[in-house]
Design a protein around this motif. Structure first.
Motif, PDB file in Angstrom:
ATOM      1  N   ASN A 153      14.942  18.677 -61.445  1.00 39.67           N
ATOM      2  CA  ASN A 153      16.072  19.550 -61.127  1.00 39.67           C
ATOM      3  C   ASN A 153      17.270  19.155 -61.989  1.00 39.67           C
ATOM      4  OD1 ASN A 153      18.351  20.781 -59.934  1.00 39.67           O
ATOM      5  ND2 ASN A 153      17.344  20.855 -57.950  1.00 39.67           N
ATOM      6  N   SER A 155      20.131  20.440 -61.993  1.00 44.58           N
ATOM      7  CA  SER A 155      21.391  20.544 -61.258  1.00 44.58           C
ATOM      8  C   SER A 155      21.683  19.280 -60.454  1.00 44.58           C
ATOM      9  CB  SER A 155      21.361  21.757 -60.317  1.00 44.58           C
ATOM     10  OG  SER A 155      21.087  22.944 -61.041  1.00 44.58           O
ATOM     11  N   SER A 156      20.686  18.790 -59.725  1.00 45.65           N
ATOM     12  CA  SER A 156      20.898  17.636 -58.846  1.00 45.65           C
ATOM     13  C   SER A 156      20.463  16.316 -59.462  1.00 45.65           C
ATOM     14  CB  SER A 156      20.137  17.846 -57.529  1.00 45.65           C
ATOM     15  OG  SER A 156      18.734  17.807 -57.757  1.00 45.65           O
ATOM     16  N   VAL A 160      11.413  16.599 -58.205  1.00 47.67           N
ATOM     17  CA  VAL A 160      10.950  17.393 -57.067  1.00 47.67           C
ATOM     18  C   VAL A 160       9.457  17.667 -57.203  1.00 47.67           C
ATOM     19  CG1 VAL A 160      11.220  19.539 -55.767  1.00 47.67           C
ATOM     20  CG2 VAL A 160      13.212  18.479 -56.853  1.00 47.67           C
ATOM     21  N   GLU A 203      14.467  28.819 -63.425  1.00 45.85           N
ATOM     22  CA  GLU A 203      15.177  28.844 -62.149  1.00 45.85           C
ATOM     23  C   GLU A 203      14.182  29.000 -61.000  1.00 45.85           C
ATOM     24  OE1 GLU A 203      19.203  30.878 -60.261  1.00 45.85           O
ATOM     25  OE2 GLU A 203      18.004  31.997 -61.722  1.00 45.85           O
ATOM     26  N   ASP A 206      15.265  25.953 -54.398  1.00 42.77           N
ATOM     27  CA  ASP A 206      15.310  24.534 -54.042  1.00 42.77           C
ATOM     28  C   ASP A 206      15.940  24.434 -52.667  1.00 42.77           C
ATOM     29  OD1 ASP A 206      15.368  21.816 -53.913  1.00 42.77           O
ATOM     30  OD2 ASP A 206      16.948  21.537 -55.396  1.00 42.77           O
ATOM     31  N   SER A 211      17.984  26.450 -58.295  1.00 42.56           N
ATOM     32  CA  SER A 211      18.390  25.486 -59.312  1.00 42.56           C
ATOM     33  C   SER A 211      17.537  25.678 -60.555  1.00 42.56           C
ATOM     34  CB  SER A 211      18.236  24.042 -58.796  1.00 42.56           C
ATOM     35  OG  SER A 211      19.031  23.818 -57.660  1.00 42.56           O
ATOM     36  N   TRP A 212      17.992  25.081 -61.652  1.00 41.97           N
ATOM     37  CA  TRP A 212      17.257  25.137 -62.909  1.00 41.97           C
ATOM     38  C   TRP A 212      16.402  23.879 -63.053  1.00 41.97           C
ATOM     39  CZ3 TRP A 212      17.055  29.430 -65.835  1.00 41.97           C
ATOM     40  CH2 TRP A 212      18.026  30.407 -65.607  1.00 41.97           C
ATOM     41  N   PHE A 213      15.125  24.092 -63.378  1.00 39.20           N
ATOM     42  CA  PHE A 213      14.173  22.994 -63.445  1.00 39.20           C
ATOM     43  C   PHE A 213      13.565  22.877 -64.837  1.00 39.20           C
ATOM     44  CE2 PHE A 213      14.427  23.705 -58.940  1.00 39.20           C
ATOM     45  CZ  PHE A 213      14.189  22.463 -58.368  1.00 39.20           C
TER      46      PHE A 213
END
Length: 394
Positions: A153, A155-156, A160, A203, A206, A211-213
């Protein structure tokens, strides 16, 4: 006993895994074993996620699923994975060069390059070849217990694991990694295989947000963990790189490293280091558990996990360099822009190439290497699955 399969990442190197799987099926058939549902728990990352999904979609007939993978990987062309025409490849290179040299002038977001190569053809190939709709039925009948696909992820900053399972399995969370139960689709595979900077991010939902992965090999601290969480009691790990390869010979003072050289070694670190460390960690844990009493093991909440690792016996950098001329001229020009060019040693130029060389001559060589390496470990494979010796020829 529930057998888990873990397929690591590595771009084009994942063809090696298909060769190993084909030889495992052959070894099982020679022993008279039932090979139709070899892997109830399957986990994959990056290109290994695509192989994992293909096996999961054919979990009721593993030999047929492996043969399908052999057909695809044995006849691969770069154009089936990413746009390789002159306009696309050189356009990508030009945009990146503009960023490096004139980045301070680029103020419009739409002009900023997001990725090096467009892998839209791979998305089309997955739609055509992978019947992901079969998963729910296979999970219902028990031919498959669980499929886990890992992604990163952006973003975070979390790793995942998306999973789909036959029985309810509570999502787990650890430091910088977590699991999400969902219905796995083609976009999860594209996300997991999104080599950083090379292929676009995808995208995905999540939890409550989107989010973008990108590539699941990034920040993959414990690549064996998902298979254990999903119920595997013994695990086969098929790598795609340097865990068992001899060190490269020193190249001497070759000057300052090119972008291609740095990128190749960075990808090697992303794809290969974590799995090697986790294998060592699991071996140490098993040794500790075996030294405990039954009461101590029960109190620990841990259980020993049988593990078999199969990884390349040769340097894949060098193998890729032997087939470098098979790369389309447009892609060769793009790699030259990044500093990969004839005259360099394979260690300098072959690293990045080994991940992007989706051409049949190279993938067939990888498949053949996988078959030889699995045959060299035939005794360990038979012991792992509990198979007997090969039946005598009639």
């Amino acid at each position: 006993m529930s057998t888990g399969l873990i397929l690591s990442g590595g771009g084009a190197r994942a063809a090696y895994q298909v060769g190993v799987l084909a030889e495992i099926v052959r070894i099982g058939e020679q022993a008279g074993a039932d090979t139709h549902s070899l892997f109830p728990v399957i986990c994959g990352t990056s290109a290994g996620a695509i192989n994992a999904a293909a096996l999961a979609c054919g979990a009721d007939d593993t030999p047929a699923a492996v043969q399908s993978l052999l057909d695809v990987w044995g006849g691969f062309r770069v154009a089936q994975v990413y746009e390789s025409d002159v306009l696309s490849a050189m356009g990508s290179g030009a945009r990146w060069l503009s960023l490096f040299s004139l980045g301070w002038l680029i103020r419009q977001k739409k002009l900023r390059p997001r990725f090096l190569l467009n892998n839209a053809p791979l998305g089309q190939l997955l739609e055509q070849r992978l019947p992901m709709h079969r998963l729910s039925g296979l999970l219902h009948t028990g031919a498959l217990q669980a499929l886990g696909i890992s992604a990163f992820n952006y973003s975070s900053g979390e790793h995942v694991t998306f999973y789909q399972s036959a029985r309810p399995i509570a999502p787990w969370r650890r430091n910088q990694r977590k699991a999400l139960r969902c219905e796995i689709g083609h976009r999860h595979l594209l996300a997991s295989a999104g080599i950083p900077l090379v292929f676009p991010a995808i995208e995905l939902p999540d939890g409550q947000a989107h989010s973008w992965f990108g590539d699941g090999s990034m920040r993959q601290i414990a690549p064996i963990s998902p298979a254990i969480h999903l119920g595997a009691d013994r695990i086969l790990v098929i790598g795609a790189g340097r865990m068992l390869e001899p060190a490269a010979a020193p190249a001497g003072n070759g000057g300052y490293p090119s972008v291609a050289q740095v990128a190749g070694h960075a990808l090697a670190s992303i794809f290969l280091d974590a799995i090697a460390v986790d294998v060592e960690r699991l071996h140490r844990t098993n040794q500790t558990l075996r030294a405990m009493t039954a009461e101590q093991r029960a109190a620990s909440g841990l259980r020993p996990i049988d593990l078999l690792l199969i990884a390349p016996s040769q340097r894949l950098d060098a193998l890729a360099w032997e087939h470098a001329r098979e790369v389309p001229v447009s892609v060769r020009g793009l790699l030259r822009i990044l500093g990969s060019r004839p005259g360099q040693s394979e260690g300098q130029a072959g690293a990045l190439l080994s991940y992007l060389l989706f051409e049949a001559s190279y993938t067939q060589a990888l498949i053949a290497l996988g078959q030889r390496d699995a045959q060299a470990q035939a005794a360990q494979i038979r012991a792992f699955f509990g198979w007997g010796q090969p039946r005598p020829m009639a």
